[in-house]
Design a protein around this motif. Structure first.
Motif, PDB file in Angstrom:
ATOM      1  N   GLY A 440       0.815  -1.219   0.000  1.00  0.00           N
ATOM      2  CA  GLY A 440       0.000   0.000   0.000  1.00  0.00           C
ATOM      3  C   GLY A 440       0.842   1.259   0.000  1.00  0.00           C
ATOM      4  O   GLY A 440       0.452   2.292  -0.544  1.00  0.00           O
ATOM      5  N   SER A 441       2.045   1.166   0.610  1.00  0.00           N
ATOM      6  CA  SER A 441       2.910   2.355   0.691  1.00  0.00           C
ATOM      7  C   SER A 441       3.610   2.652  -0.640  1.00  0.00           C
ATOM      8  O   SER A 441       4.095   3.753  -0.859  1.00  0.00           O
ATOM      9  CB  SER A 441       3.974   2.165   1.774  1.00  0.00           C
ATOM     10  OG  SER A 441       4.916   1.184   1.347  1.00  0.00           O
ATOM     11  N   CYS A 442       3.663   1.637  -1.514  1.00  0.00           N
ATOM     12  CA  CYS A 442       4.441   1.790  -2.763  1.00  0.00           C
ATOM     13  C   CYS A 442       3.955   2.956  -3.617  1.00  0.00           C
ATOM     14  O   CYS A 442       4.749   3.682  -4.198  1.00  0.00           O
ATOM     15  CB  CYS A 442       4.392   0.503  -3.590  1.00  0.00           C
ATOM     16  SG  CYS A 442       5.364  -0.818  -2.848  1.00  0.00           S
ATOM     17  N   PHE A 443       2.633   3.120  -3.685  1.00  0.00           N
ATOM     18  CA  PHE A 443       2.083   4.152  -4.558  1.00  0.00           C
ATOM     19  C   PHE A 443       2.526   5.548  -4.096  1.00  0.00           C
ATOM     20  O   PHE A 443       2.858   6.408  -4.894  1.00  0.00           O
ATOM     21  CB  PHE A 443       0.552   4.063  -4.602  1.00  0.00           C
ATOM     22  CG  PHE A 443      -0.039   4.882  -5.707  1.00  0.00           C
ATOM     23  CD1 PHE A 443      -0.014   4.407  -7.010  1.00  0.00           C
ATOM     24  CD2 PHE A 443      -0.576   6.139  -5.464  1.00  0.00           C
ATOM     25  CE1 PHE A 443      -0.528   5.169  -8.058  1.00  0.00           C
ATOM     26  CE2 PHE A 443      -1.091   6.905  -6.497  1.00  0.00           C
ATOM     27  CZ  PHE A 443      -1.073   6.418  -7.800  1.00  0.00           C
ATOM     28  N   LYS A 444       2.547   5.716  -2.766  1.00  0.00           N
ATOM     29  CA  LYS A 444       2.908   7.012  -2.194  1.00  0.00           C
ATOM     30  C   LYS A 444       4.421   7.250  -2.266  1.00  0.00           C
ATOM     31  O   LYS A 444       4.880   8.359  -2.477  1.00  0.00           O
ATOM     32  CB  LYS A 444       2.445   7.027  -0.731  1.00  0.00           C
ATOM     33  CG  LYS A 444       2.358   8.405  -0.113  1.00  0.00           C
ATOM     34  CD  LYS A 444       1.760   8.286   1.281  1.00  0.00           C
ATOM     35  CE  LYS A 444       1.590   9.643   1.928  1.00  0.00           C
ATOM     36  NZ  LYS A 444       1.064   9.517   3.282  1.00  0.00           N
ATOM     37  N   LEU A 445       5.195   6.175  -2.092  1.00  0.00           N
ATOM     38  CA  LEU A 445       6.648   6.319  -1.983  1.00  0.00           C
ATOM     39  C   LEU A 445       7.379   6.330  -3.321  1.00  0.00           C
ATOM     40  O   LEU A 445       8.507   6.809  -3.399  1.00  0.00           O
ATOM     41  CB  LEU A 445       7.231   5.172  -1.142  1.00  0.00           C
ATOM     42  CG  LEU A 445       6.762   5.051   0.307  1.00  0.00           C
ATOM     43  CD1 LEU A 445       7.455   3.890   0.971  1.00  0.00           C
ATOM     44  CD2 LEU A 445       7.040   6.329   1.083  1.00  0.00           C
ATOM     45  N   ARG A 446       6.781   5.770  -4.343  1.00  0.00           N
ATOM     46  CA  ARG A 446       7.505   5.573  -5.615  1.00  0.00           C
ATOM     47  C   ARG A 446       8.146   6.870  -6.107  1.00  0.00           C
ATOM     48  O   ARG A 446       7.600   7.967  -5.925  1.00  0.00           O
ATOM     49  CB  ARG A 446       6.554   5.012  -6.683  1.00  0.00           C
ATOM     50  CG  ARG A 446       5.436   5.968  -7.018  1.00  0.00           C
ATOM     51  CD  ARG A 446       4.330   5.349  -7.796  1.00  0.00           C
ATOM     52  NE  ARG A 446       3.329   6.385  -8.065  1.00  0.00           N
ATOM     53  CZ  ARG A 446       2.581   6.421  -9.136  1.00  0.00           C
ATOM     54  NH1 ARG A 446       2.662   5.467 -10.028  1.00  0.00           N
ATOM     55  NH2 ARG A 446       1.708   7.384  -9.299  1.00  0.00           N
TER      56      ARG A 446
END
Length: 822
Positions: A440-446
């Protein structure tokens, strides 16, 4: 985030350059031989006129970006007044405290830059040799204290804006779509930008201003009154950047696990994975302790996009199988070269159409449709072009295979993982909740948001360079022990990198001196990469995927091809640093128009630039001696060379061969047998490229273009054969001789990777391009290299290459074809 990463990369570059700059500055008075030293030393010697022109170019570019920056600050300030006005009412959107925190120092920064812009603008517009502007940059640098205050408050400002967005719908709407005015001469009146993106602009700006100061100093003579002022401004800016470097490290690249540990995102990007026998585009995320392979979920309109985890490996369990240990890869259907080339042609044709539509103010729906088509082709090209295997193995079981387009990427990923593995890492298994949180964090962190295709680029982004880049790889230093060393050169093309040239191996040395020049064709390129390898002769180290012995990368580096720096007639010398190794190289750029001009030779005694009929008559031969000798040598020892005719030969070797053939030197054969085979192949291409008129003649060129466009196979055959019969005998015999040679080269395609289509792409324009390009044939630079003319030239040669053997005698004897004059 993407802009943030880029800015931090730029910032690191500026800081790395600081010591080098100070060192060079001390040496500026020392005379050095031409071609040596750094760009700073070279720049001092540049004639005043050219230096002045470069200063103006640098300043004009900076002024344009300064205008955009002022517009961005204005957009940020626009909601501040109404927000302040509501703060004292019974229904405030934000409190005064919150407003002051979010917009802290923006007004001051705006005023500083507005004053700077208003002072610099008239100086650039009324440009002459007497203009001075160093004091403006010095004043700008002296006001950096305001930026320090802004940076200190930056994280708090961002967090406050984020909290206010979550708790207040009105503010959320305002902060998600701020309108930024377009530049004065731009068609776009406004663009929408988020508040978060705009708040990052001031940090980004200091970094860019510092880089501009570097460039201005390069092109300012030491005795110019601006020089000490710019030097002072640069020193202040660099000191300031050093002091804030720690403060603006990528924020929000961390995610907290349920156990309260911090896990940071180190690297992410799009890679092609081979899964169940087919290619899939994945987004791969490297965290401090785990590698996660994901794909974007399809979501319905309006919903937030999310990633779906395909697999993950804790770094403690991740190993790289050595090439000789890994099993051969599962069979993946390779994409035929000619289909990849067709895609490039389609992409370029679509680019042309989009540009025409925009120029004619076409319908936005038509443009969107063309863009969609272009994206589909670019996506296919991105998916099907990579061939370099990159294996990852989980010591508890499964192996995974990615295909990359460049050795550079492979070593970047490997090095990033190995660096993290030096820490004390523990193996673990993620619970479904933990995995969900991480994915879930990937979208925000990318940090990489878009697939790297040109259709995803903004219209104002550089289209890249089209033409020829001449690169001399001089030497390298910094090796700890003797080795067999060589370099390869890569440039980006159509969204991925392609290897274009390779130096010879310098054996058993710590200081290789290659001094080899290459001519590299650029197809919208923006970056040049240099990779330094240690040659391995150990037969046991064979890569099972492609049966090649694996050489070790000892250093790699990349530089941006900045049109302002590159597009000068002078050589630009530079040093690229890679893992403590320094490679010195020079480069200059020639536009396609200039490099492809056919210029008849003034010396009719030679062979280059002399009509083919004159040469064959003088030699009493049917095919020029130069063509026969080069073909014979390539067939003797180059027919299995990977990329023969595509990989550049060393330019100095090609020029040496050219001189020997022109002088008809008796040592030609001895020289040919000693020469690198790519230089011989390059000499043959150069001979045809420099003919005063193309081998297939100017007179027949329009007819060849019409003939290849015919749809009916019988009519096309009739026309294409008749055109061959219409050629002068020396041209026809030479063409048929070359045709048979190229077919023999293509028979070895499994080894040399040169298909008929590849060869047609290399030789088509060389054999057909007219000597005088009519003005109507000039297309925009982006479509130039794959213009309709170039595509047709490739198709003509391909037609004859795919045709059953054509005999000169039979062609002349055959009366089935109509024989009216063309």
């Amino acid at each position: 985030m993407e802009e943030e990463e880029e800015a931090i990369g730029l910032l690191d570059k500026v800081l790395e350059d600081e010591d080098v700059f100070l060192l060079e500055e001390c040496e500026l008075g020392t005379p050095t031989s031409p071609g040596s030293g750094s760009p700073f030393l070279v720049a001092v010697k540049v004639e005043a006129g050219k230096g002045l022109e470069m200063r103006k170019l640098v300043l004009s570019g900076f002024l344009a970006s300064e205008e955009i920056y002022i517009n961005q600050l204005e957009a940020l300030l626009l909601p501040m007044k109404p927000l302040k006005a509501t703060a004292t009412t019974s229904q405030p959107v934000l409190t005064i405290q919150q407003i002051e925190t979010i917009f802290y120092k923006i007004q001051d920064i705006y005023e500083i830059h507005k004053e700077f812009y208003d002072s610099l603008c008239p100086k650039v517009q009324q440009w002459d040799s007497q203009v001075t502007m160093g004091h403006l940059f010095q004043k700008l640098a002296s006001q950096l204290g305001v930026y320090k205050a802004f940076v200190d408050n930056y994280k708090v400002a961002l967090e406050t804006a984020e909290k206010c967005s979550q708790s207040n719908n009105q503010f959320q709407k305002i902060s998600e779509e701020l309108k930024v005015k377009g530049p004065k001469d731009s068609k776009d009146s406004h663009t929408s930008v988020t508040m978060e993106a705009l708040l990052y602009k001031p940090i980004d700006r200091v970094t860019r201003s510092t880089l501009v100061l570097h460039d201005l100093l390069k092109h300012t003579p030491v005795d110019h009154p601006d020089y000490p002022l710019l030097q002072d401004a640069l020193r202040i800016s660099q000191n300031f950047l050093s002091s804030i470097n720690e403060d603006i490290d990528p924020r929000r690249t961390a995610v907290t696990t349920p156990k309260g540990e911090t896990r940071q995102l180190v690297k992410d990007g799009f890679l092609v994975e081979v899964s169940e026998g087919s290619r899939k585009l994945r987004h791969v995320f490297l965290f401090t302790d785990v590698l996660l392979c994901a794909k974007l979920k399809k979501t319905s309109a309006g919903k937030h996009q999310q990633y779906d985890c395909k697999w993950y490996i804790p770094l403690a369990d991740l190993v790289f199988p050595s090439p000789e240990e890994s099993e051969a890869s599962p069979h993946v259907h390779p994409f035929p070269d000619h289909e990849l080339e067709d895609m490039k042609m389609k992409i370029s044709a679509l680019k042309s159409e989009i540009q025409k539509e925009k120029a004619n103010k076409g319908q936005s729906r038509a443009i969107e449709r063309l863009k969609k088509k272009m994206f589909e082709n670019e996506f296919l090209l991105l998916l099907n072009s990579p061939t370099i295997p990159f294996r990852i193995h989980n010591r508890n079981g499964k192996s995974y295979l990615f295909l990359l387009s460049s050795d550079y990427e492979r070593s970047e990923w490997r090095e990033a993982i190995q660096k993290l593995q030096k820490k004390d890492l523990q193996a673990f298994v993620l619970s479904s909740v933990e995995l969900q949180v991480l994915t879930g964090s990937c979208f925000k962190l990318r940090t990489v948001h878009n697939i790297p295709v040109t259709s995803n680029k903004d219209d104002d982004e550089s289209p890249g360079l089209y033409g020829f880049l001449h690169v001399i790889v001089h030497s390298a230093k910094g090796f700890k022990q003797s080795a067999h060393l060589y370099c390869t050169l890569e440039v980006d093309s159509f969204g991925y990198f392609v290897s274009k040239a390779k130096t010879r191996v310098f054996r058993d040395t710590t200081e290789p001196k290659w001094d080899e020049e290459f001519e590299i064709e650029l197809e919208g390129s923006q970056s040049l990469r240099i990779l330094c390898y240690e040659k391995c002769y150990d037969k046991t180290k064979v890569n099972k995927d492609n049966n090649e012995i694996v050489d070790k990368i000892v250093g790699k580096g990349q530089i941006q091809l900045d049109p302002q720096t590159v597009e000068t007639k002078n050589w630009h010398t530079d040093v690229i640093e890679m893992n403590g190794i320094k490679v010195e190289f020079s480069m200059k750029f020639t536009s396609r128009d200039m490099s492809l001009k056919r210029t008849p030779s003034k010396k009719q005694t030679g062979v280059f630039g002399v009509k083919i009929s004159v040469v064959t008559k003088r030699e009493r031969s049917k095919v020029p001696y130069i063509v026969r000798q080069c073909v014979e040598e390539v067939e003797k020892r180059g027919i299995e060379e990977v990329g023969i005719y595509r990989i550049s030969g060393v330019a100095t070797d090609i020029q040496a061969l050219k001189a020997v053939f022109d002088a008809n030197n008796k040592d030609i054969l001895l020289m040919l047998s000693d020469m690198d085979i790519n230089a011989i192949a390059g000499t043959l291409k150069l001979y045809f490229r420099e003919l005063p008129e193309p081998l297939l003649t100017d007179r027949l060129y329009p007819a060849f273009m019409e003939g290849i466009a015919l749809s009916d196979p019988a009519a096309k055959e009739n026309c294409m054969m008749h055109l061959l019969r219409s050629l002068p005998d020396p041209n026809l015999i030479t063409f048929l001789f070359l045709l048979e040679h190229l077919k023999r080269v293509a028979e070895k395609e499994p080894i040399n990777k040169m298909s008929l289509h590849n060869l047609a792409t290399v030789f088509g324009p060389t054999l057909l391009r007219p000597s005088e390009v009519e003005s109507k044939a000039h297309l925009t630079s982006a479509a130039d290299i794959w213009s309709h003319d170039v595509m047709a030239q490739v198709q003509v040669l391909l037609y004859y290459l795919q045709h059953p053997p054509i005999s000169f005698a039979e062609l002349k004897r055959n009366t089935l074809y109509f024989s009216t004059d063309v």
